[in-house]
Structure formats: structure tokens, C-alpha cells
Design an enzyme around this catalytic site. Structure first.
Site, short mmCIF file in Angstrom:
data_model
loop_
_atom_site.label_atom_id
_atom_site.label_comp_id
_atom_site.label_asym_id
_atom_site.label_seq_id
_atom_site.Cartn_x
_atom_site.Cartn_y
_atom_site.Cartn_z
N HIS A 188 -38.30 -12.54 30.11
CA HIS A 188 -37.20 -13.37 29.63
C HIS A 188 -37.58 -14.85 29.60
O HIS A 188 -37.22 -15.59 28.71
CB HIS A 188 -36.00 -13.15 30.57
CG HIS A 188 -34.75 -13.81 30.13
ND1 HIS A 188 -33.86 -13.21 29.27
CD2 HIS A 188 -34.23 -15.03 30.41
CE1 HIS A 188 -32.84 -14.03 29.06
NE2 HIS A 188 -33.04 -15.13 29.73
N HIS A 251 -27.69 -11.95 24.98
CA HIS A 251 -27.20 -11.61 26.32
C HIS A 251 -26.88 -10.11 26.30
O HIS A 251 -25.75 -9.70 26.49
CB HIS A 251 -25.98 -12.44 26.69
CG HIS A 251 -26.03 -12.94 28.09
ND1 HIS A 251 -24.96 -12.95 28.94
CD2 HIS A 251 -27.05 -13.43 28.81
CE1 HIS A 251 -25.33 -13.44 30.11
NE2 HIS A 251 -26.58 -13.74 30.06
#
Lengths: 916, 256
Positions: A188, A251
Site C-alpha cells: 500500500h 479504499h
């Protein structure tokens, strides 16, 4: 029923005051006070009562507001507030049915529970006593090491490198050190796949990102690109005085387990990216793109532990809208796509555009001795391990183990943060800013201090509640926090400003010049890492990739005689149908900037192409935002999927009156498990297309993001999402008065098709409604497309075009129907007049082909000659005219009428599916 | 003649302050964005202004109920200042969340005359936040100084709690300024012309003096012609329908 539980010692008069003047509305509500509440979920003869409350550790922002408002009433003695909601359900249900209703509709066990009579309602938070925790990696055997790898989501290579590093130091790492490395080295945060080494066929690609997407930007070398791939968002010049920044984030994992909270914090996160760009920008526009499984997905096929797509859809929509509306950012653009393979991994892309002074558009640099100031919300246990969670795959247990990864947003806190930070920026009180996003303080401070070094005192961080260990404080992903670097001389003014606005600001450390990351808790050193190792010590990943185009069955169904029915079916498909239900619940007018709204036409219900705003209210310059995405094409050829997405995003900019002179792109890759060579191969293909297209269109990439490992494992099976690339485009428009909308304007005007139609229905909506994928995916010829777009935009700029709509899902059939019903004007068109790239002998293929770089254009008869002069040299034809009849008529090859459909029927088919 | 000074009240969650200030500036006023804490701490004085605006937003998150917390703050901490401001002839405008605040603070429909609020703004009948444009018919009999010379307007609403609810006794006494209507000016049309289910199609009210006015629609979002949703069909007008409200207010305040 709203329930407020007050932990308080109040006289009856005071209690009545709190209830009557605050908690209950005197006109529409009644209230009742109970000292010993009976709130057990129970079966009675009349109705069932179910009370839902938040789990311990989950903070409802309302509680804080109530505490403040109670003090406003001069009532003291309220120590704590807890909110809950009570439902009365009429009808006879047994315990099992009641349980089903509760868990499916009323609560999400990740954050909520049903209150039982004996439950402790105002639980005490645990206390934390300091104890330094070391992880014994030097003495660990293979089994223990594997356990450590799993716990921190390290690869074997990474853990070996770490072990070697600490062996040299002659000590074991602390938990905070390993956590810091895990966060900083996570997919990430560092995009190890994109930046790794990839063996693809005969070549080795050292850093895919640098060799494709960033390379295009470098080669194009546009002077108006002010900051690319180095900050929290990409920045371009707007008008010489102001700059625009743009970022789109995903997300996905949090939204899968807690749609409302996951999606709202996704939006909050991207807004903070904008606040953390340059020396801070004002958020001015949102764009949201969602991918879900179809809302009619059968319940019995749902994998265990997975929420139904309809519930995910509704939760995500509400989460994003509630957050965006409350902080006052207009949501003007977006898309929603459906595919069964998103069932366990929905995709939630949230994008925000920001406006900032051009001279503040570069990332700042602090000096040693400057202070680390944490501003915004308090820190809790929210979102711990969000980053490592986001970087791994989901399993059926994800919804039970991931509770601490889900965060609850507080949009008003974020709004206060925006208001205050922009004042601090304009007064020049800080030298650098970044957001606390994934990885919390560990990522924010670790990154800021990479070139200097830093000492942080974790016990100074303001906490929501006691009981957090030093490591939890360091990696917590609590929302609405930012970190600024401030010179000591400014600190008093900065703290005073924040106090005046009622926003927390705390000095938690200072930047040094030793290039070390040192963390202290109550004076104890709990982390001591060199910046060199933290940021450059990660072993580069090496992977193999292959790509072979899959072969699907070529459709063999006969051409239907009446294509009206097919047209209705496509208009009513989940992908094409109206999203008005969603759009209306976003505020698209706040800030007063909208020029072209998401819904356009006579009754403001037609599908607009791109959004246009006037960010500076007394200027004539505009900003255009659009997106392109089509995962169906990626099932056949990821290269052409990427090319099509870029073409689509640019088409929309042209269609509303923009041009390609100053357009920048963002990429968002959401992919399956890239450890699989074929999945990685698809990524390489798509990235290559990004380079090939961007360089020819002249549209640089300025920022991007990837979310990999979007797959779900259950019962030994794996569901991997379709390769999904979202391209977001931002364009600058010189004069917003040149904007046009897609709805037809006047009967008797001419209808042109601009661009060439090919037999390209692979991955099309038409094939999908017939149960096929096909193989002939729409391709792009970027040279021709660029020429065509440049000419068409010139014609629009000269005022020669009354309406323009790009052709995408559903091709010509859908585009002409939309232009007609959005205007309440009919149309008549002839397929035999359409310029074809190759012989096509089927009406249905011509009508529903999804070839790229095509537009439908309305031109007044008196402008015909001038229009054709301006667009000379590009492939186009007049194919019919606008009528004042209430019907869309389409004539096929051999001049037979193949569609004759009243507008209201077309519109009804398009509007019905999501009229919830 | 000195310029009219307009105070735009900010509180946590206010989000229409900038465009509201722009509308007043275009109408010729000087504007200040003032945080409620500045008034409470006496760093700013209401008496330095001729117009006070409570703009749109979600003050304090609209937690508990829309506008409630700011309403209590205004009533309990600034009540006397506001009363004096009104008595001296100042103008008060509440837009959207500002409407909710003024009603729940007891400043509308009848400033401070009773302890018990007479009406409220409740959740929309649709159960949803909705953003859409609505036609408004102006009550010609209304004493409202903001809407002088206006017959109808087309403005956007964007709210979840905009339904005016009042008891049958209160209803006939209300000074209704704006009614939701359809494109022909008829108030019979129902949803979505009346976007929230407001009783008697009430979209805006004022006090008996006409100097305190509040409405759910957003006039500040319709100042320029390109804000109109159909401008690409009908051509651009120089000003949006909402602009006259601000011109009227500034003109009136100049005589103070």
C-alpha cells in the site's frame, strides 16, 4: 428511536433541561428518561425491540457533540455519553428470524452489537502500563520466523533482510521497529510490485512505474506540470496564479467489511491527501467510482462472511455522501460498475480536486530543529493495521479478524481541520505538511523525516481513551489527523490559531539532522531505526509475468428482428441505467461552482459526460473532470482496456467543450494477486498502454495509486476481481461559457456521428445481455483519435455544435436514446449512413458496437457548411436529424425500421432499475 | 455612503460561507467570515454589522438534530447581542442550516416571544438528503424585505431535514415568504416540486417585521447565469434568480 445514555449525576430539573432543550425536538418528538433501562432484545406479543449500540472502542462523533452541547446548557456532571438506536419491529418473528433481521439489516457486527439487558453499557477503558516489547528474531527458528512473517505480513526476503540488519546491530528489534518497517514496506505504501523487477517474456523491466507511466510524463515534459509523482497528489498550473491538484484513492478492503465506515474514511483520506499536497490545497470537487456485484446477486450464492452487494452499495453510497456533503465538497462526477467478480472485493475509488496558490504547490522541506506538530482528531485504536490489511487478500474470516482495521469518520472534525489549516497556510506558519493516512504516524512522520531524522515522544499524542500501547499510538490510523513541521518561532501563533478554532494541535517531537527515527514513550527509547534502512533497505521484489490473450466463444446468436427490445434491455442493464438515485443524494451545488452538473437536460435527469466547475467564482476559467473505466474489456485484453479507458476519459472532456491542450491523467489500478504471472502480465500490458496512449494524446500522468491482491478465498476457491483500471482526467478550460451539454436542443437539427465504427463488440454490454464476452475488443488508434478530438473541440469552441455525447457502453444505440430522452426530443437515424472501418452486415452490431473515439454531435442546419469545414479530414457523416416527435426511430441496412420506441419507454427502462 | 457590513457566521461544519460572502460582495457589501467563538470571546461585535447571515452547512455535524447545537449556542451565549441587533433594525438571513438554526433558537417565527418553539424542521418525507432545483412562488403579501419585487425563483435545495412542521394553531399566523411550486407556479404539484413534504409547501418564512428571513433553498448558489441547470439549453442570463435577494438586503441595509 434514538437512545442517549448519560453517565451522569443530575438533578431531575437539569435532566429535563437536557432532554427538552437539546436531545428531543419539542414539536416532532417525545422523550422518556429511564434510570434502569430495559432494552433487551425480546419477543413480545405486539412488537420486538432491538437496540443497537457501537462496540467498545468505536467512537460515535455524536457523543462528543452531546458533551459539548450539555456544557452549553450550563449543565455539569455528565461524565460520558453513549448513543444507541432502538428499533420496534411489528409482527411475529422467532429468535432466529429476529437474529437474521438484526444482522442483515440493523447492524454490522464489526462495529455494532445488540444491547442485552446485562451488558455493561459504559465500559471502562483498560489502562496501559509501559513494558518494552522485543521480538526475538535472532534466536527464532524457522517456525517462529514464519509466524513473525505472517504477523507483520513480511515476505521471506524482507524478513531475512531485517534479521541480517539487526544481527549486525547485535540486538533484537522492538515491536515498534518491526511495525514501522511493516507499514513502510507494505504494498500500500511503497508499491513494491510496480517498482519491483518484472521478467516479462524476454525482457526484464526494472520498475514498471518508471518505465511506463512516469516515463510518458517525463517525455512529454509539459511546463504546466508543477509537481508529479512526488507528493500526495499531482499538481498542474491552472491560470498562472492558482494551481490544481488531483488525487484518486482506493479504499477497497475496509469497504468490503464495513461499507459505510470504510467508504467514508476513504473519502476523508483522499481529502487529506489534497490538504497534504504542496503546502495544502482547498478541496473543491469530488469524484467517486464504485464497482460492485449486481444488486440482484442471489443470496444463496453469496460466499460466507461476505455482505450482500446491495448492502455494500447502499452503505458505500451513504458513507461517501454523508462525509462529502458534511465537509461541503461538491460531488460532481463518478461512475458505478457491476460485475459478479466484485462480490467479495468491491472497489471504492474516491477522488478529490484541490485548489492552491501556484507558489505553494511544491512539497515543503523542514529544517532540523523544527517541531513535529500533530493536528486534528485524537488518536484511538481505529484502523490499526489498515495498511497491511489492505495489502493482503481477504478471506472469510476477514470480517471477524479485521475489526480494528475499520475506522469511523468524523467529517466535521475534518472540516474544522480544513478551515484552520488553510488559515495557517496563508499565514505561513508551517514549512511542510503531510496527511496521517495508511500507517498513521509511522508513515507520515517516517516519510517527512526521511532526509533529516526525527525524535517523537509518543506519550504526548492526545488519545481518545486510555489503554493504547506505544506501538498502537504509532501505527493507529485514526482519522482527521495531519502532521505539520513548524519552526519554533511560529509555534505559539500556530497553537493559538488552532485553539481559536477548537482544533487540537500538539507538539509531539522535533526534526533532527541525524537521519534516525527515534521514538520515546515516557522517556524510554522504543524505536531507533536508521532512515537509510527504513527507506532504502527493502529488498527489491522480483517477479515473473506472462500474458496470453484468453479465447472466448464467439457469439453465434441470430440477429433479432426488433432491436427496440434489445435497446431497452441494455438501457436497463446495471452498468448503463440511471444512477440518479445516488447522484441526488450528493450535494453537487455546494461552493456554488458547478457549470455542468452530473444530471443535465430538460428535466435535469439526463447523463452528463464530464463535470465542469468554475473554481474561482469571478473568473471565466473552468476545470473539467471525467473518468474512463471498463473492466469488461480487460477480460479480453488489458492493453486495450487501458487504452479504451484513456480514450473514454478524454472523449468526455471533448464532449463538454474542453480540449486536450492542458489535460492530465491519474491511474488507479485495482488488480488481483500479482504473484500469479498471468495477473501480473495483465498489469504490465495495461501499464504499457498507458505509456503508448499518453505520449500520443499529449496527456501526462501526474499521480496514481494501485490496490493489488483483490481476491477472496473460501472453501479452497479463489474469486479474483477483473483487472480494473480507472483513468481520471482533469482538464483546464479557458472559457466556461463554451460548455455544451449532451441533450438535443432543437428539432430539425442534424445528427452527425464523428469517428469510425468497427465490428468491436468484445466485452460489450450487448454481448453481455446475450450471455457472451466475445473476443473483438474495442481498440484505439491514438493518432487518429487525437486529430479527431482536436478538430471536434475546435468546432465546439467556435459555437458550431449544439450538443455532443460520447459513445461508450451500449454504443450508438444507448447514446442516441440518452440524447433524445434527456431533451424530450425525438430523433430519426439511418445506420447505412454510418462510416464503417470494415464491412459489417448486422444492424445489431452497428448499433451496439463499442468502438472508441466516437461522438454523436448535433449541428444546426445553418451551421452545417462551417462545421464540415472545421472538421474536414476526419471520418464523420450526417446520419439523421432531431425531431419533435416523442419517438426514437432507427432504420437499419436496407432501410428497414429496426427501432421505433417512444421516449418515455426508453427513459423508463433506463430509470427503473435503481429507483430505490 | 458607507458600505454595508455583513457578518457571515461560521461554526464547526459551516460550509456555504464562502459563496454566501461572494453573493453579498457582488451585491455591494463588505463581508466578514466570523467564527462563533470570536463573538463569544468578544473579539468581534455583532453591533458593527448591519446584516447577519447564518449560512448553510452541517453545524456540529447536525448531530442530535439539524442546527440544534448552534441554535442553543446562539440562544444561550449570544441571545442578548442578537436581540439588540434585531431591535436596532439589523437584517438576519438564514439559509438551509441557517433556517434550522434560527427556528430552533427561537429567533423565528417570532423572535424570543415564547420559550416554546412553535415550529421545527424535520426529516424530509423521502427519508433522504436530496439535491435538486425547485420552483418557488413568492408571497406578495409578505412583509419580507429580502424578496421585494421578486415573483418567482428557481433555486437549488440540498438538505435532509427541510420539512417545515407546525401545529395547526401556529400555521395561519406564520409569515410565509416562499412556497414550493411547479413550473407554472402552482403549489398543488407535490413531490418532487415540494422536495421535503413541507406543510403548506412552505419553503421560507420571515418575522412580522420582514427583517428576519430564512429559507431552505440556496439563493447564493444561483448568482451567475451559468449556475442555472438549463443554461446550456436556454442561454446564459447575466444574473441568477437568487441575486436579487442579496441586492434587496444590501439596499435596505444602506438606509440603516
Amino acid at each position: 428511536m434514538d437512545i442517549y445514555r448519560l453517565d451522569a449525576d443530575l438533578k431531575p430539573g437539569k435532566l429535563a433541561l437536557v432532554c427538552g432543550s437539546l436531545l428531543a425536538d419539542p414539536v416532532t418528538q417525545e422523550y422518556r428518561c429511564e434510570l434502569t433501562p430495559q432494552s433487551e432484545s425480546r419477543v413480545s406479543t405486539d412488537y420486538h425491540i432491538v437496540e443497537v449500540a457501537y462496540n467498545a472502542g468505536v467512537t460515535d462523533p455524536v457523543e462528543e457533540t452531546v458533551m459539548k452541547a450539555v456544557l452549553d446548557l450550563s449543565v455539569r456532571g455528565v461524565k460520558a455519553v453513549k448513543t444507541a438506536r432502538r428499533y420496534l419491529i411489528e409482527g411475529q418473528l422467532d429468535e432466529h428470524q429476529l437474529e437474521t433481521v438484526s444482522s442483515r439489516l440493523l447492524l454490522n457486527p464489526i462495529i455494532q452489537h445488540v444491547v442485552r439487558a446485562k451488558a455493561v453499557r459504559l465500559p471502562q477503558n483498560p489502562q496501559y502500563g509501559f513494558r518494552l516489547k522485543q521480538i526475538d528474531i535472532l534466536g527464532a527458528g524457522e517456525v517462529e520466523l514464519a509466524g513473525i512473517s505472517r504477523q507483520f505480513w513480511f515476505t521471506d526476503d524482507e524478513l531475512q533482510t531485517i534479521t541480517a540488519h539487526f544481527r549486525k546491530q547485535g540486538r533484537n528489534p522492538t515491536d515498534a521497529e518491526l511495525e514501522t518497517l511493516a507499514q513502510t514496506w507494505s504494498e500500500h505504501c511503497v508499491h513494491k510490485t510496480f517498482k519491483g523487477r518484472i521478467k516479462f517474456a524476454d525482457i526484464t523491466i526494472d520498475n514498471l512505474l518508471k518505465n511506463t507511466i512516469m516515463k510518458a510524463t517525463e517525455e512529454l515534459n509539459k511546463p504546466w506540470c508543477l509537481s508529479v509523482f512526488e507528493d500526495n497528489a499531482g499538481v498542474i498550473d491552472f491560470d498562472g496564479r492558482w494551481a490544481l491538484c488531483f488525487k484518486v484513492e482506493t479504499h477497497n478492503h475496509p469497504s468490503a467489511v464495513e461499507p459505510y465506515g470504510g467508504a467514508s474514511t476513504g473519502l476523508g483520506g483522499v481529502v487529506r491527501d489534497i490538504l497534504g499536497t504542496g503546502l495544502s490545497a482547498k478541496p473543491i470537487l469530488n469524484t467517486d467510482v464504485f464497482c460492485f456485484a449486481p444488486p440482484d446477486f442471489p443470496y444463496d450464492k453469496l460466499p460466507p462472511g461476505v455482505l450482500h452487494p446491495r448492502r455494500i452499495f447502499k452503505g458505500v453510497r451513504a458513507g461517501v455522501a454523508d462525509y462529502a456533503n458534511r465537509i461541503g465538497i461538491p460531488t460532481l462526477n463518478g461512475a458505478i460498475l457491476f460485475d459478479e467478480r466484485y462480490v467479495a472485493n468491491p472497489l471504492v475509488f474516491c477522488g478529490t480536486v484541490g485548489l492552491l496558490p501556484k507558489q505553494l504547490s511544491r512539497r515543503g522541506q523542514q529544517k532540523p530543529g523544527e517541531l513535529v506538530v500533530l493536528v486534528g482528531g485524537k488518536t484511538g485504536r481505529d484502523g490499526i493495521h489498515g495498511v497491511t490489511f489492505a495489502s493482503g487478500a481477504l478471506t472469510e474470516e476477514s470480517t471477524t479478524i479485521s475489526y480494528s482495521s475499520v475506522q469511523i469518520g468524523n467529517p466535521i472534525m475534518e472540516k474544522r481541520l480544513i478551515d484552520t489549516l488553510l488559515q495557517a497556510r496563508d499565514r505561513g506558519l508551517y514549512s511542510r505538511i503531510t496527511d496521517c493516512g495508511g500507517g498513521g504516524l509511522s508513515s507520515a512522520v517516517g516519510e517527512m523525516a526521511a532526509e533529516t531524522g526525527v525524535r517523537v515522544h509518543l506519550d504526548k499524542v492526545p488519545l481518545k481513551y486510555s489503554g493504547l500501547s506505544y506501538t498502537e499510538i504509532w501505527v493507529s490510523e485514526s482519522q482527521e489527523r495531519m502532521v505539520v513541521a513548524a519552526p519554533p518561532d511560529n509555534i505559539e501563533e500556530l497553537l493559538t490559531l488552532f485553539a481559536a478554532e477548537g482544533v487540537e494541535a500538539t507538539v509531539i517531537g522535533e526534526f533532527t539532522n541525524d537521519r534516525r527515527l527515534q521514538l520515546f514513550y515516557q522517556g524510554n527509547l522504543v524505536c531507533d531505526l536508521s532512515m537509510e534502512f527504513l527507506h532504502k533497505g527493502r529488498p527489491q521484489m522480483e517477479r515473473e509475468a506472462i500474458w496470453k490473450q484468453p479465447q472466448y466463444t464467439e457469439p453465434d446468436f441470430a440477429q433479432p428482428q426488433d432491436l427496440g427490445k434489445d435497446l431497452l434491455q441494455i438501457l436497463a442493464s446495471w452498468n448503463v441505467c440511471s444512477k440518479e438515485w445516488v447522484i441526488r443524494q450528493y450535494d453537487h451545488e455546494v461552493q456554488g461552482t458547478s457549470i455542468l452538473k452530473p444530471l443535465v437536460g430538460k428535466d435535469s435527469d439526463g447523463p452528463g459526460d464530464a463535470a465542469v466547475i468554475r473554481p474561482i467564482l469571478d473568473s471565466e476559467m473552468g476545470v473539467i473532470v471525467s473518468n474512463g473505466i471498463n473492466p469488461q474489456y480487460g477480460k479480453i485484453a488489458p492493453y486495450w482496456m487501458a487504452a479504451s479507458a484513456i480514450d473514454e476519459a478524454l472523449r468526455q472532456i471533448i464532449a463538454v467543450g474542453g480540449n486536450l491542450k492542458r489535460v492530465a491523467l491519474l491511474d488507479n489500478f485495482s488488480w488481483g494477486d500479482t504473484n500469479q504471472p498471468d495477473i501480473l502480465g495483465a498489469l504490465v500490458q495495461a501499464a504499457q498502454a498507458c505509456y503508448d496512449m499518453a505520449t500520443i494524446y499529449g496527456t501526462p500522468f501526474i499521480s496514481g495509486k494501485d490496490s493489488l491482491n483483490n481476491e477472496f478465498e473460501f472453501e479452497g476457491k479463489i474469486i479474483s476481481i477483473p483487472h480494473t483500471l480507472l483513468i481520471s482526467a482533469i482538464g483546464v478550460m479557458e472559457d466556461v461559457n463554451r460548455v455544451i451539454s449532451m441533450d438535443f436542443k432543437r428539432a430539425c437539427d442534424l445528427i452527425y456521428i464523428v469517428g469510425t465504427t468497427w465490428n468491436e463488440l468484445g466485452g460489450s454490454e450487448y454481448f453481455r445481455t446475450h450471455g457472451f464476452i466475445g473476443n473483438r475488443v474495442p481498440k484505439v488508434n491514438p493518432q487518429l483519435a487525437k486529430e479527431l478530438m482536436d478538430r471536434l473541440s475546435l468546432a465546439i469552441e467556435k459555437g458550431l455544435v449544439r450538443a455532443c455525447h460520447d459513445l461508450s457502453e451500449g454504443g450508438l444505440g444507448v447514446a442516441i436514446a440518452e440524447m433524445a430522452f434527456a431533451a424530450g426530443l425525438g430523433a430519426i437515424i439511418y445506420l447505412e449512413l454510418i462510416p464503417l472501418g470494415e464491412p459489417i452486415d448486422r444492424n445489431d452490431f452497428i448499433l451496439f458496437s463499442e468502438s472508441n473515439s466516437r461522438f454523436l454531435v448535433e449541428v444546426a442546419p445553418e451551421c452545417r457548411a462551417e462545421f464540415e469545414k472545421v472538421v474536414k479530414g476526419i471520418n464523420l457523416a450526417t446520419i439523421g436529424r432531431v425531431t419533435d416527435a416523442d419517438v426514437l426511430e432507427i432504420y437499419g441496412l436496407n432501410n428497414r425500421r429496426i427501432v421505433a420506441m417512444p421516449l418515455h419507454e426508453l427513459k423508463e427502462a433506463w430509470q427503473r432499475p435503481i429507483r430505490w | 455612503m458607507s458600505k454595508v457590513r455583513t457578518l457571515i457566521l461560521r461554526a464547526p461544519g459551516t460550509n456555504c460561507d464562502v459563496e454566501t460572502a461572494f453573493a453579498f460582495q457582488q451585491a455591494g457589501a463588505i463581508t466578514s467570515l466570523v467564527h462563533i467563538n470570536e463573538l463569544i470571546r468578544r473579539e468581534q461585535r455583532l453591533s458593527d454589522y448591519q446584516i447577519m447571515v447564518v449560512p448553510g452547512g452541517f453545524t456540529y455535524g447536525d448531530d442530535i438534530s439539524a442546527g440544534k447545537v448552534l441554535a442553543n449556542e446562539l440562544r444561550l451565549k449570544l441571545g442578548e447581542d442578537v436581540e439588540r441587533f434585531i431591535d436596532k433594525g439589523g437584517l438576519v438571513l438564514g439559509i438551509c442550516n441557517g433556517f434550522q438554526v434560527l427556528v430552533k433558537a427561537g429567533i423565528l417565527p417570532d423572535p424570543w416571544r415564547t420559550n416554546q418553539p412553535l415550529l421545527t424542521l424535520a426529516a424530509n418525507d423521502s427519508g433522504k438528503f436530496e439535491c435538486r432545483w425547485v420552483h418557488l412562488k413568492v408571497n406578495k403579501e409578505s412583509p419580507c424585505v429580502f424578496t421585494k419585487g421578486i415573483e418567482h425563483m428557481y433555486l437549488p435545495v440540498a438538505h435532509a431535514e427541510g420539512k417545515v412542521v407546525a401545529s395547526p394553531e401556529v400555521l395561519p399566523k406564520l409569515n410565509v415568504v416562499l412556497y414550493y411550486a411547479d413550473e407554472n407556479g402552482s403549489s398543488e404539484a407535490g413531490y418532487p416540486h415540494n422536495p421535503n413534504g413541507s406543510i403548506a409547501n412552505i419553503a421560507g418564512i420571515c418575522d412580522a417585521s420582514g427583517r428576519i428571513f430564512a429559507l431552505m433553498p440556496h439563493p447564493e448558489r444561483c448568482i451567475r447565469g451559468t449556475q442555472h441547470p438549463q443554461w446550456t439549453r436556454q442561454g446564459v442570463k447575466e444574473y441568477g434568480d437568487g441575486f436579487q435577494i442579496f441586492l434587496n438586503a444590501v439596499k435596505w441595509a444602506q438606509s440603516l
